[in-house]
Design a protein around this motif. Structure first.
Motif, PDB file in Angstrom:
ATOM      1  N   THR A 219     -11.879   0.714   2.748  1.00  0.00           N
ATOM      2  CA  THR A 219     -12.854   1.504   2.123  1.00  0.00           C
ATOM      3  C   THR A 219     -12.388   2.490   1.407  1.00  0.00           C
ATOM      4  O   THR A 219     -12.842   2.900   0.526  1.00  0.00           O
ATOM      5  CB  THR A 219     -13.857   1.791   3.138  1.00  0.00           C
ATOM      6  N   VAL A 222     -10.697   1.542  -2.031  1.00  0.00           N
ATOM      7  CA  VAL A 222     -11.821   1.211  -2.813  1.00  0.00           C
ATOM      8  C   VAL A 222     -12.501   2.498  -3.301  1.00  0.00           C
ATOM      9  O   VAL A 222     -12.608   2.568  -4.520  1.00  0.00           O
ATOM     10  CB  VAL A 222     -12.923   0.159  -2.091  1.00  0.00           C
ATOM     11  N   TRP A 231      -5.410   2.168 -10.263  1.00  0.00           N
ATOM     12  CA  TRP A 231      -5.215   1.197  -9.092  1.00  0.00           C
ATOM     13  C   TRP A 231      -3.952   1.473  -8.292  1.00  0.00           C
ATOM     14  O   TRP A 231      -3.745   1.278  -7.066  1.00  0.00           O
ATOM     15  CB  TRP A 231      -5.193  -0.225  -9.350  1.00  0.00           C
ATOM     16  N   SER A 234      -4.579   3.497  -4.546  1.00  0.00           N
ATOM     17  CA  SER A 234      -4.986   2.516  -3.765  1.00  0.00           C
ATOM     18  C   SER A 234      -4.128   1.522  -3.350  1.00  0.00           C
ATOM     19  O   SER A 234      -3.798   1.007  -1.919  1.00  0.00           O
ATOM     20  CB  SER A 234      -6.291   1.841  -4.321  1.00  0.00           C
TER      21      SER A 234
END
Length: 753
Positions: A219, A222, A231, A234
């Protein structure tokens, strides 16, 4: 400092209500005795992955022992030196409560909360309902796993965001006090911090924190993708987390590869409604008197406020500037996603493979909501139009009362008193915020945590969870019979009356759970959530060592293929019968080769059978039966048996070892197969013509080579990521990230902006 002192004060309040609160249920019957036993063996230079004489509970590679968790090993090492187990358990849990509180404090700061509200979250989290009454009071590994997990969360956010994003917040402008001094740095983290905290959460050897940590990282990843709209941050977080999971795999591979012979051998998904919690119970989160309604061991209405989170949580929603908060939804999306995910989990399914009883996830609900609200308060709290907002808060308190009354109508007066108390506290907090500043208001909120915890614990007395096992090890050892060798007890814990649960009563003669480890006696089995299915079935033995009435007959039944009784195959020296379960046993003749033995002072609770020719467990290693073979033990350890064997026509040797996966047999250096007798006992067929052969039986945790390689790969990958992290840092970043401000009023914050 404030967070730590607040947690200490809360613990003191709880102990005033019940000095044994943190030494109850699984803590007294499973974990602390396990610490004592493991500590004694560690001091002797032995990592106790297997203790054969403990039989069904003796495979510690699959129990909740934390054998690969360094802080847990330190706890184990100290344990044998402490006789007062209540004191030791309480101190250990206080340390982890402080670790947990500081972790939540770090999470709030990572998302930009002001230090006052972050401290309030840190002080509040150990005294949320499920944590206080279950994980802290009983389920120790769940508690320690959560404590490490929250630090992984804070480090993960800081690693993903780095100093650039941490320094962009408006709050960071006010990073110095009036004298121009830094007001406390939030810092940023490299991959090592993320890896270490995740590994510690995983390696406590309890699956819930491991899965919850994985969900948290997902989580957060995201959420950072939503916030940063790229990206790469993450991905690097997920890769470091994957390396930690790779290193942590060594903890769970033995369990996974042994599951087929345990009670947990069948993977299934179902919803039986046991300990599944309706989402509407979250509306009870701020009423200290709440007794939620869902099915558990005590029926439908619970005797403890396990869904309670914090008295201010729901009413405080009225004092958030939601217009400004909406602009930050991307930045805080990770918290919201985590809270939503765990809230859905608590409602079921009831079983997902090894994950059962969704109510166990309630601490994650408390964590997610507490962090979310305190971050919102820390960044967007407002006391403008306080009268209108006060009315809205009063409406929310009314909804709390309605929901708690609906779940538990019989205690409606207590709910009214609680609602009025929350309203009074809220009014005082608002007055302080308007007239004295935010710090004074938050101080009141922190101070209120301890007395509320006291009232909740005192109201729940006597706790329905306590076994009331003796906590003074020296006194318990002195009171208990001097049983040498290996003892099999056949009894049922349910037959001990409440008034007999004392050292002068049943606990001076009987052991259940892991109590035998407290008094340093060797008893068959103990507390085990991962029992060997076939051994348990053979003696109808349950997780706490209790048995059915037929266990006596089964223990002395002859195993057909060997012609030996079960107790002979186990090399049992003594059988202790609980008088309440077998009241007439002493009037019957002793089995062949056994005799009744008197132990003065213990006749009210036990009848004792011992072998006529003395201890058998010390004679020939762990060899328990031979056919057409001679077998002489030459060396023994918990994991290895070496035997010199001879057989002209071929025969077999049976060992007093439970047939866990992981055994390997060699004869004169060449691997040979082995078998399992009665689905329980390890046995080896000896080829014809064997003369003075060197038979070696060894056990290693299944998957230990893969696990070791996984740890090595995880550390190697971490080294690469750390090198990339250090190489990519700019010179100015060496000075540290901006500090989180510590302002006392909305006006000051506005000026800083």
């Amino acid at each position: 400092m404030i967070t730590s002192l607040g947690v200490i004060a809360g613990y003191g309040a709880v102990l005033l209500a019940n000095v044994r609160h943190f030494y109850t249920d699984d803590t007294e019957s499973q974990y602390v005795p396990l610490w004592v036993m493991l500590g004694n063996r560690l001091r002797n230079g032995d990592l106790p992955v297997m203790v054969p004489e403990h039989w069904m509970a003796g495979n510690y590679a699959i129990e909740e022992a934390g054998l690969l968790n360094p802080p847990q090993l330190l706890i184990d090492l100290i344990a044998p030196s402490v006789d007062n187990l209540v004191l030791y358990a309480t101190v250990v849990k206080l340390i982890f409560a402080i670790i947990l509180g500081l972790g939540v404090y770090r999470v709030c700061l990572a998302y930009g909360s002001r230090v006052q509200w972050a401290a309030l979250a840190g002080v509040s989290i150990p005294f949320t309902g499920w944590l206080l009454f279950f994980d802290e009071a009983s389920w120790m590994t769940a508690f320690t796993g959560t404590a490490w997990m929250v630090h992984a969360w804070a480090s993960g956010v800081r690693y993903a965001r780095g100093p650039r994003l941490l320094g962009q917040r408006p709050e960071a402008v006010a990073e110095r006090d009036h004298a121009g001094r830094p007001s406390g740095r939030i810092g940023y983290c490299g991959p090592i911090s993320v890896f270490v905290y995740l590994y510690l959460a995983i390696s406590v050897q309890y699956v819930f924190p491991a899965v919850e940590a994985g969900l948290m990282i997902a989580t957060v990843a995201v959420g950072e993708l939503i916030y940063q709209r790229t990206w790469r941050p993450s991905l690097k977080l997920l890769m470091v987390a994957g390396l930690a999971a790779l290193a942590g795999a060594a903890t769970y591979l033995p369990s996974m590869l042994s599951a087929k012979v345990t009670w947990r051998g069948t993977a299934q998904i179902n919803n039986d409604q046991f300990l599944t919690v309706p989402w509407s119970e979250s509306l009870n989160a701020s009423l200290p008197s709440t007794l939620p309604a869902f099915t558990s061991w005590w029926g439908y209405v619970q005797p403890m406020p396990v869904v309670y989170i914090a008295w201010f949580l729901i009413p405080a929603l009225a004092f958030i500037d939601w217009g400004k908060a909406r602009a930050a939804w991307r930045e805080l999306s990770g918290i919201g996603l985590f809270a939503i995910a765990v809230l859905m989990w608590t409602a079921g399914p009831g079983t997902i493979g090894p994950l059962r009883w969704p109510a166990r996830v309630l601490p994650m609900v408390a964590l997610g909501l507490l962090v979310l609200v305190c971050v919102l308060l820390g960044r967007f709290a407002t006391f403008k139009d306080w009268r209108a907002r006060g009315i809205a808060a009063a409406v929310l308190i009314g909804l709390l009362w309605v929901r708690s009354f609906s779940a538990d109508p019989h205690n409606w007066i207590a709910h009214v008193i609680a609602a009025l108390a929350i309203a009074a506290l809220g009014a005082a907090l608002v007055w302080l915020a308007v007239n004295k500043g935010v710090s004074a208001a938050v101080a009141l909120a922190i101070i209120a945590v301890a007395p509320i915890a006291y009232v909740q614990v005192e109201r729940a007395q006597p706790t329905p969870m306590s076994w009331n096992l003796p906590s003074d090890r020296a006194a318990a050892r002195a009171a208990f019979p001097e049983f040498a060798g290996t003892t099999l007890q056949l009894g049922d814990r349910a037959l001990i009356q409440p008034g007999e649960r004392t050292l002068d009563g049943a606990y001076g003669s009987l052991v259940f759970g892991n109590y035998a480890k407290d008094i340093e006696r060797t008893y068959v089995s103990g507390y085990t959530p991962n029992g060997h299915f076939w051994f348990g079935d053979m003696l109808c033995m349950r997780w706490d060592t209790s048995v059915c009435p037929d266990a006596y007959r089964r223990a002395f039944a002859v195993e057909p293929s060997t012609g030996k009784t079960v107790v002979d195959l186990m090399n049992i020296d003594r059988v202790v019968l609980q008088r309440a379960l077998y009241p007439a046993a002493r009037t019957e003749p002793a089995p062949a080769g056994w005799k009744w033995v008197d132990y003065p002072g213990h006749e009210n609770y036990i009848s004792v059978l011992e072998r006529e020719d003395g201890l058998i467990s010390t004679r020939n290693g762990r060899v328990s039966a031979v056919q057409n073979t001679t077998a002489v033990s030459t060396s023994e350890s918990d994991t290895t048996s070496r035997v010199t064997v001879s057989s002209e026509t071929g025969g077999s040797v049976v060992f007093a070892r439970l047939g866990w996966p992981g055994y390997r047999v060699s004869l004169d250096g060449k691997d040979i197969p082995f078998k399992v007798v009665a689905k329980s006992f390890v046995a080896v067929d000896i080829p014809a013509g064997t003369k003075n052969g060197d038979l070696e039986l060894t056990w290693r945790p299944p998957g230990w080579k893969i696990g070791g390689a996984a740890i090595g790969l995880g550390l190697l990958g971490l080294a690469v990521f750390q090198w990339l992290y250090v190489r990519g840092r700019k010179p100015e970043e060496e000075q540290g990230a901006p500090a989180v401000e510590s302002l006392d009023s909305d006006d000051a914050l506005a000026k800083a902006r």
